[in-house]
Structures are given as C-alpha cells and as structure tokens.
Design a protein around this motif. Structure first.
Motif, PDB file in Angstrom:
ATOM      1  N   SER A 105      49.170 -74.091  77.922  1.00 24.39           N
ATOM      2  CA  SER A 105      50.476 -74.137  77.553  1.00 24.39           C
ATOM      3  C   SER A 105      50.958 -72.822  78.450  1.00 24.39           C
ATOM      4  CB  SER A 105      50.820 -74.011  76.110  1.00 24.39           C
ATOM      5  OG  SER A 105      50.583 -75.301  75.750  1.00 24.39           O
ATOM      6  N   ASP A 106      52.140 -72.948  79.210  1.00 27.82           N
ATOM      7  CA  ASP A 106      52.665 -71.917  80.061  1.00 27.82           C
ATOM      8  C   ASP A 106      53.962 -71.918  79.744  1.00 27.82           C
ATOM      9  OD1 ASP A 106      53.641 -70.040  82.054  1.00 27.82           O
ATOM     10  OD2 ASP A 106      51.815 -70.126  83.075  1.00 27.82           O
TER      11      ASP A 106
ATOM     12  N   TYR B 129      56.503 -68.323  88.376  1.00 28.00           N
ATOM     13  CA  TYR B 129      55.335 -69.220  88.607  1.00 28.00           C
ATOM     14  C   TYR B 129      54.993 -69.573  90.048  1.00 28.00           C
ATOM     15  CZ  TYR B 129      52.031 -72.738  87.309  1.00 28.00           C
ATOM     16  OH  TYR B 129      50.969 -73.693  87.000  1.00 28.00           O
TER      17      TYR B 129
ATOM     18  N   ASP C 180      48.250 -76.534  83.954  1.00 26.34           N
ATOM     19  CA  ASP C 180      49.095 -76.009  82.966  1.00 26.34           C
ATOM     20  C   ASP C 180      50.121 -76.737  82.693  1.00 26.34           C
ATOM     21  OD1 ASP C 180      47.874 -73.471  83.515  1.00 26.34           O
ATOM     22  OD2 ASP C 180      49.214 -73.162  85.174  1.00 26.34           O
TER      23      ASP C 180
ATOM     24  N   ARG D 283      56.361 -70.467  81.147  1.00 27.31           N
ATOM     25  CA  ARG D 283      57.275 -70.541  82.505  1.00 27.31           C
ATOM     26  C   ARG D 283      57.683 -71.998  82.885  1.00 27.31           C
ATOM     27  NH1 ARG D 283      53.444 -66.761  86.216  1.00 27.31           N
ATOM     28  NH2 ARG D 283      51.818 -68.310  85.079  1.00 27.31           N
TER      29      ARG D 283
ATOM     30  N   SER E  46      49.341 -73.555  89.658  1.00 27.44           N
ATOM     31  CA  SER E  46      49.592 -72.290  90.386  1.00 27.44           C
ATOM     32  C   SER E  46      48.583 -72.212  91.570  1.00 27.44           C
ATOM     33  CB  SER E  46      49.419 -71.212  89.624  1.00 27.44           C
ATOM     34  OG  SER E  46      48.305 -70.733  89.015  1.00 27.44           O
TER      35      SER E  46
END
Length: 282
Positions: A57-58, A80, A118, A60, A135
């Motif tokens: 979990s992010d 991000y 993510d 952004r 990313s």
C-alpha cells in the motif's frame, strides 16, 4: 482533499468520524482481499496464474475515486516515479466484499499482473478506484552474486524464528548454505525472464527448476524455486515471499539445505527487475 473539506471534517460529530474510519477500513479490506487473491494460484482468462507476493500500500497511489484525470500527471504531482500504472474504477459495490467480486469477474488480469508492486485504494460512496503501479528501480544494487548472498542472509534470519505460512506452521530451522550451482541456475533463469520479458517458473525452452539445476551441475533430491519481479531491494523481495504462503513455505522448509539466488535488470521489460532463488537438498 481540498482545505475546505478538511475544515468541514474538523467540525463533524464523533459518529461521522467513526463512519470515515469504517470507509477507510473497507478500503484496507479490499487491498487485503486483492493480496489474498494474488497469494493463491488462480485461473484467469483461460490461464493459470502463479502465487504472487503482496502489493504494498502506497499513499501516493490513493487518488480521488471520482474524476478520472490523467494518471501520469496525478502520480507526478504525488512524487511517485512511475514506470507503469493502471487504474480500475468500480461503480456500485457497497463494500469491499462486493468490490472484490467485481474485480475478480472483470479485472483479474490486472490484479494478477506480476509487474505491479504497489497499490492504492480510494472510495467515495459506491465509487471505487484501485491504482496499481510500479516505480523506477531506485536502489543501487551490487552484482548479482553479492545481492544473492545478502538475500540468503535475510532468508536465514527468517528461518531462525517459527512462522506461519498461510495454513502451515513451521518451526525454526537450520540455516541454508550458498551453492554456486544453484546460483548459476538462478542467474540463468533470472536473466532469461528479464531479457525475454516473461515471469514464470517454466522457461521459454520448457525447462523446469529441476532441469535448470541439473544443467548447472546440481544433482539434488529436492528442488524449490521462488521468483519475484518489480521489487528493487532484497528486503522487499524476501518480505514479499514471507507474506505469500507458497513462497514462505519454500523458504521455511527444513528439508532444504542450500540456496542460490540472483537478480537481473532489463529496462525494456515490463517489470524492469527480476529475482530468482533456487533451493535444494542433495
């Protein structure tokens, strides 16, 4: 959230605060359900997926559930450093369970795509948005042998403690030792996945993990293999494996005595970076 919304939120009653917390819980439940779905072999669009490590979990990636906008611009504003991203929009599910059913029925290929690492989930009423992304590879890694041996150290640390891997319980067990033949098999398969832009235990030549270990000169009674894609540090790789029942069981299996591991990078591939650990017992 706009500042005016924040000011209004501060004036809400305690009961409404509980309601907001419940919404956040539903979002978290959906992310957990997606990871549970990924952790098991699934049949999707006529193909069988593998067990996949959990998505991280992010915050952004938590974008407004309504109003599509440009994903790339939104993630750029959120700082991000996106390589690839895909958003799922759902309209109608009343809770996480209903949303998960819709995801399985219509978006199984997206959530079972190994290139994503993510996740961000948002909800406004019955509108949901699930953002999956990967990313840039930001870590400065050493050569594949040194990183492979660091991975071995983390695995051995994990083996010093009892652990549950899904429904299975494992006692603390002995350390694994580095094996150059298993490492060669791991490097070969990792490089093949990166350069061939695929993610599978089965090689493009039809080889199995046991075939590759034998070709590298390892004659073992037992062979296991864990693979990962998209994670740019060994800590992320091992944490993901330990959170996935099948991968975790391989790492905690007391029958294994040796390990070799490697990573490979190909910027042109979907996941960018790939990892393989091969475990064996002679």
């Amino acid at each position: 959230m706009h500042m005016s919304s924040v000011l209004r939120l501060a004036a809400l009653s305690l009961g409404m605060v509980f309601s907001v917390a419940a919404i956040a819980t539903e979002e978290a439940r959906l992310a957990e359900s997606i990871n549970g779905y990924r952790s098991q072999v699934q049949r999707c669009a006529g193909q069988v997926s593998m067990e996949l490590p959990p998505l991280v979990s992010d915050p952004r990636l938590v974008l407004p559930a309504t109003g599509v906008g440009d994903l790339q611009q939104s993630l750029a504003r959120a700082s991000y450093p996106m390589v690839t991203v895909q958003a799922i929009s759902l309209s109608g599910p009343r809770d996480a369970q209903s949303a998960m059913q819709a995801v399985q029925e219509s978006f199984c290929q997206v959530v079972l795509d190994p290139q994503f690492v993510d996740i961000g989930v948002s909800r406004e009423g019955r509108e949901w948005r699930i953002v999956l992304a990967r990313s840039l590879v930001a870590s400065r890694l050493g050569d594949w042998q040194s990183e492979g041996q660091k991975l071995l150290e983390l695995v051995n640390t994990a083996r010093t403690q009892p652990r549950r891997c899904g429904a299975q319980s494992f006692a603390a067990t002995t350390s694994l030792s580095w094996n150059t033949s298993l490492a060669a098999a791991a490097e070969s398969h990792t490089r093949s996945m990166a350069n061939g832009n695929f993610f599978d235990h089965k090689g493009r030549d039809g080889s199995t993990p046991g075939d590759r270990a034998e070709l590298a000169g390892y004659i073992g009674q037992q062979i296991g293999e864990n693979i990962a894609a998209g994670q740019d540090t060994i800590q992320k790789v091992v944490d993901g494996w330990l959170a996935s029942p099948g991968h975790c069981a391989n790492l905690m299996n007391p029958g294994f005595r040796e390990l070799g591991a490697a990573y490979a990078i190909d910027p042109k591939s979907d996941a960018g970076i790939y990892w393989t650990a091969v475990l064996g017992a002679q």
